[in-house]
Design a protein around this motif. Structure first.
Motif, PDB file in Angstrom:
ATOM      1  N   ARG A   1      35.124  39.677  45.228  1.00  0.00           N
ATOM      2  CA  ARG A   1      35.636  38.543  44.457  1.00  0.00           C
ATOM      3  C   ARG A   1      37.039  38.180  44.920  1.00  0.00           C
ATOM      4  O   ARG A   1      37.365  37.004  45.112  1.00  0.00           O
ATOM      5  CB  ARG A   1      35.650  38.876  42.970  1.00  0.00           C
ATOM      6  CG  ARG A   1      35.917  37.653  42.075  1.00  0.00           C
ATOM      7  CD  ARG A   1      36.584  38.058  40.767  1.00  0.00           C
ATOM      8  NE  ARG A   1      37.988  38.359  40.958  1.00  0.00           N
ATOM      9  CZ  ARG A   1      38.627  39.389  40.417  1.00  0.00           C
ATOM     10  NH1 ARG A   1      37.984  40.268  39.666  1.00  0.00           N
ATOM     11  NH2 ARG A   1      39.911  39.574  40.650  1.00  0.00           N
ATOM     12  N   ARG A   2      37.881  39.172  45.132  1.00  0.00           N
ATOM     13  CA  ARG A   2      39.246  38.902  45.611  1.00  0.00           C
ATOM     14  C   ARG A   2      39.225  38.247  46.988  1.00  0.00           C
ATOM     15  O   ARG A   2      39.995  37.318  47.254  1.00  0.00           O
ATOM     16  CB  ARG A   2      40.057  40.196  45.655  1.00  0.00           C
ATOM     17  CG  ARG A   2      40.451  40.744  44.289  1.00  0.00           C
ATOM     18  CD  ARG A   2      41.599  41.731  44.417  1.00  0.00           C
ATOM     19  NE  ARG A   2      41.218  42.878  45.233  1.00  0.00           N
ATOM     20  CZ  ARG A   2      40.779  44.034  44.757  1.00  0.00           C
ATOM     21  NH1 ARG A   2      40.659  44.194  43.443  1.00  0.00           N
ATOM     22  NH2 ARG A   2      40.457  45.025  45.566  1.00  0.00           N
ATOM     23  N   HIS A   3      38.349  38.718  47.867  1.00  0.00           N
ATOM     24  CA  HIS A   3      38.246  38.127  49.200  1.00  0.00           C
ATOM     25  C   HIS A   3      37.810  36.664  49.114  1.00  0.00           C
ATOM     26  O   HIS A   3      38.371  35.790  49.811  1.00  0.00           O
ATOM     27  CB  HIS A   3      37.246  38.916  50.047  1.00  0.00           C
ATOM     28  CG  HIS A   3      37.754  40.242  50.488  1.00  0.00           C
ATOM     29  ND1 HIS A   3      36.948  41.201  51.054  1.00  0.00           N
ATOM     30  CD2 HIS A   3      38.993  40.794  50.442  1.00  0.00           C
ATOM     31  CE1 HIS A   3      37.662  42.269  51.346  1.00  0.00           C
ATOM     32  NE2 HIS A   3      38.905  42.044  50.976  1.00  0.00           N
TER      33      HIS A   3
ATOM     34  N   GLU B   1      38.111  34.570  46.546  1.00  0.00           N
ATOM     35  CA  GLU B   1      39.163  33.753  45.938  1.00  0.00           C
ATOM     36  C   GLU B   1      40.291  33.505  46.928  1.00  0.00           C
ATOM     37  O   GLU B   1      40.813  32.380  47.015  1.00  0.00           O
ATOM     38  CB  GLU B   1      39.690  34.453  44.684  1.00  0.00           C
ATOM     39  CG  GLU B   1      38.681  34.491  43.548  1.00  0.00           C
ATOM     40  CD  GLU B   1      39.187  35.223  42.320  1.00  0.00           C
ATOM     41  OE1 GLU B   1      38.568  35.109  41.256  1.00  0.00           O
ATOM     42  OE2 GLU B   1      40.233  35.906  42.432  1.00  0.00           O
ATOM     43  N   TRP B   2      40.656  34.534  47.671  1.00  0.00           N
ATOM     44  CA  TRP B   2      41.726  34.380  48.660  1.00  0.00           C
ATOM     45  C   TRP B   2      41.336  33.367  49.729  1.00  0.00           C
ATOM     46  O   TRP B   2      42.123  32.481  50.075  1.00  0.00           O
ATOM     47  CB  TRP B   2      42.003  35.746  49.293  1.00  0.00           C
ATOM     48  CG  TRP B   2      43.045  35.740  50.365  1.00  0.00           C
ATOM     49  CD1 TRP B   2      44.395  35.664  50.206  1.00  0.00           C
ATOM     50  CD2 TRP B   2      42.817  35.796  51.785  1.00  0.00           C
ATOM     51  NE1 TRP B   2      45.024  35.684  51.441  1.00  0.00           N
ATOM     52  CE2 TRP B   2      44.082  35.766  52.415  1.00  0.00           C
ATOM     53  CE3 TRP B   2      41.670  35.886  52.567  1.00  0.00           C
ATOM     54  CZ2 TRP B   2      44.224  35.823  53.793  1.00  0.00           C
ATOM     55  CZ3 TRP B   2      41.814  35.930  53.947  1.00  0.00           C
ATOM     56  CH2 TRP B   2      43.077  35.899  54.546  1.00  0.00           C
TER      57      TRP B   2
ATOM     58  N   LYS C   1      34.363  43.663  42.778  1.00  0.00           N
ATOM     59  CA  LYS C   1      35.727  43.199  42.507  1.00  0.00           C
ATOM     60  C   LYS C   1      36.468  42.904  43.807  1.00  0.00           C
ATOM     61  O   LYS C   1      37.177  41.901  43.917  1.00  0.00           O
ATOM     62  CB  LYS C   1      36.478  44.258  41.697  1.00  0.00           C
ATOM     63  CG  LYS C   1      37.845  43.815  41.214  1.00  0.00           C
ATOM     64  CD  LYS C   1      38.416  44.760  40.168  1.00  0.00           C
ATOM     65  CE  LYS C   1      38.694  46.121  40.737  1.00  0.00           C
ATOM     66  NZ  LYS C   1      39.388  47.013  39.768  1.00  0.00           N
ATOM     67  N   GLU C   2      36.275  43.764  44.808  1.00  0.00           N
ATOM     68  CA  GLU C   2      36.908  43.549  46.109  1.00  0.00           C
ATOM     69  C   GLU C   2      36.392  42.254  46.748  1.00  0.00           C
ATOM     70  O   GLU C   2      37.182  41.460  47.289  1.00  0.00           O
ATOM     71  CB  GLU C   2      36.613  44.737  47.022  1.00  0.00           C
ATOM     72  CG  GLU C   2      37.148  44.577  48.442  1.00  0.00           C
ATOM     73  CD  GLU C   2      36.634  45.667  49.367  1.00  0.00           C
ATOM     74  OE1 GLU C   2      37.434  46.179  50.149  1.00  0.00           O
ATOM     75  OE2 GLU C   2      35.423  45.973  49.318  1.00  0.00           O
TER      76      GLU C   2
ATOM     77  N   SER D   1      33.341  30.957  43.861  1.00  0.00           N
ATOM     78  CA  SER D   1      33.350  32.416  44.014  1.00  0.00           C
ATOM     79  C   SER D   1      32.327  33.074  43.087  1.00  0.00           C
ATOM     80  O   SER D   1      31.618  34.002  43.503  1.00  0.00           O
ATOM     81  CB  SER D   1      34.747  32.975  43.746  1.00  0.00           C
ATOM     82  OG  SER D   1      35.161  32.734  42.415  1.00  0.00           O
TER      83      SER D   1
END
Length: 265
Positions: free
Chosen positions: A168-170, A172-173, A165-166, A73
């Motif tokens: 990064r979350r996508h 990682e998910w 940040k958004e 990521s």
């Protein structure tokens, strides 16, 4: 393909790169080829995950899934906004839009063919010049729609911070989900998903991170290991966030966050 092979051969001959990193890089490229040649999506997925794991399962002191998720990521985040701008620039050049004197003055480029990503960013940072650009693209409403979305993200450091940040979350998910699918495959558990989309997504991650690593070694001969490459990628992401959150950098923070390299220049 010839250029890629020559690039890989040149990097593998660099004496400063440690032997384990060379082996891991070769393994990831080999697994990419195995996945491309495989006939079933199950075999493709397994090979491409194995390649991604060979490249990114480094010493975070955590599980395989966490190590791959974290390192992959951060590597994907390094060039995320730069890639979006580069794709927009390639599209504008493909469409051969007219080039106004005002845009030439703002960017310093006499024609669109010589425009760079950094200079396109300068145009988007000026709302009046950006509107002139979108007017030139009026016959291509999809381009204008997504271009304006990108312009909005790049209009304010806090918006760009939230976008990173958004994303990064996508990442990682999705990487965590791919790891769970991998576990089902290698342990013989039932698979409830259509693997075609997930395999395609995994292939893209692996290809992009292989290219990211090759570029890092090629452009920075003092970097000697994959550990260092991914550590620098993580640090680069943290530096981007710090620049965007610190008001003293002002509008310059956006340019720095978009163009920042894993090595401080």
């Amino acid at each position: 393909f010839k250029v890629l092979v020559e690039s890989v051969d040149k990097i593998l001959k660099q004496t400063n790169i440690d032997e384990m990193s060379r082996q891991q890089l070769q393994a990831s490229i080999r697994q990419y080829r195995f996945g491309s040649d495989a006939e079933s999506y199950r075999d493709k997925f397994t090979a491409w995950w194995t390649g991604l794991e060979a490249l990114t399962n480094l010493s975070q002191g955590k599980s395989i899934g966490f190590n791959v998720m974290f390192n992959a990521s951060r590597a994907m985040l390094c060039n995320y906004m730069y890639r979006l701008l580069s794709d927009l620039l390639d599209t504008l050049k493909y469409l051969k839009i007219d080039w106004l004197p005002e845009l030439a003055g703002r960017s310093g480029c006499p024609d669109i063919e010589s425009l760079t990503v950094s200079q396109l960013l300068q145009i988007l940072e000026s709302s009046s010049d950006a509107n002139k650009l979108w007017n030139l693209c009026a016959q291509h409403p999809v381009l204008v729609f997504f271009g304006k979305q990108l312009q909005d993200v790049l209009s304010d450091p806090s918006k760009l911070y939230d976008k990173l940040k958004e994303h990064r979350r996508h990442l990682e998910w999705q990487l965590n989900r791919l790891y769970r699918i991998r576990c089902c495959l290698v342990h013989g558990s039932p698979i409830q998903f259509n693997l075609a989309l997930y395999a395609a997504n995994l292939e893209f991650y692996l290809k992009e991170i292989i290219l990211f690593v090759l570029t890092a070694f090629k452009d920075n001969e003092h970097i000697g290991s994959l550990d260092e490459v991914f550590h620098r990628a993580s640090t680069c992401y943290d530096r981007k966030k710090a620049f965007l959150k610190d008001p003293k950098h002002g509008a310059n923070a956006i340019h720095e966050a978009v163009c920042m390299d894993i090595v401080v220049r």
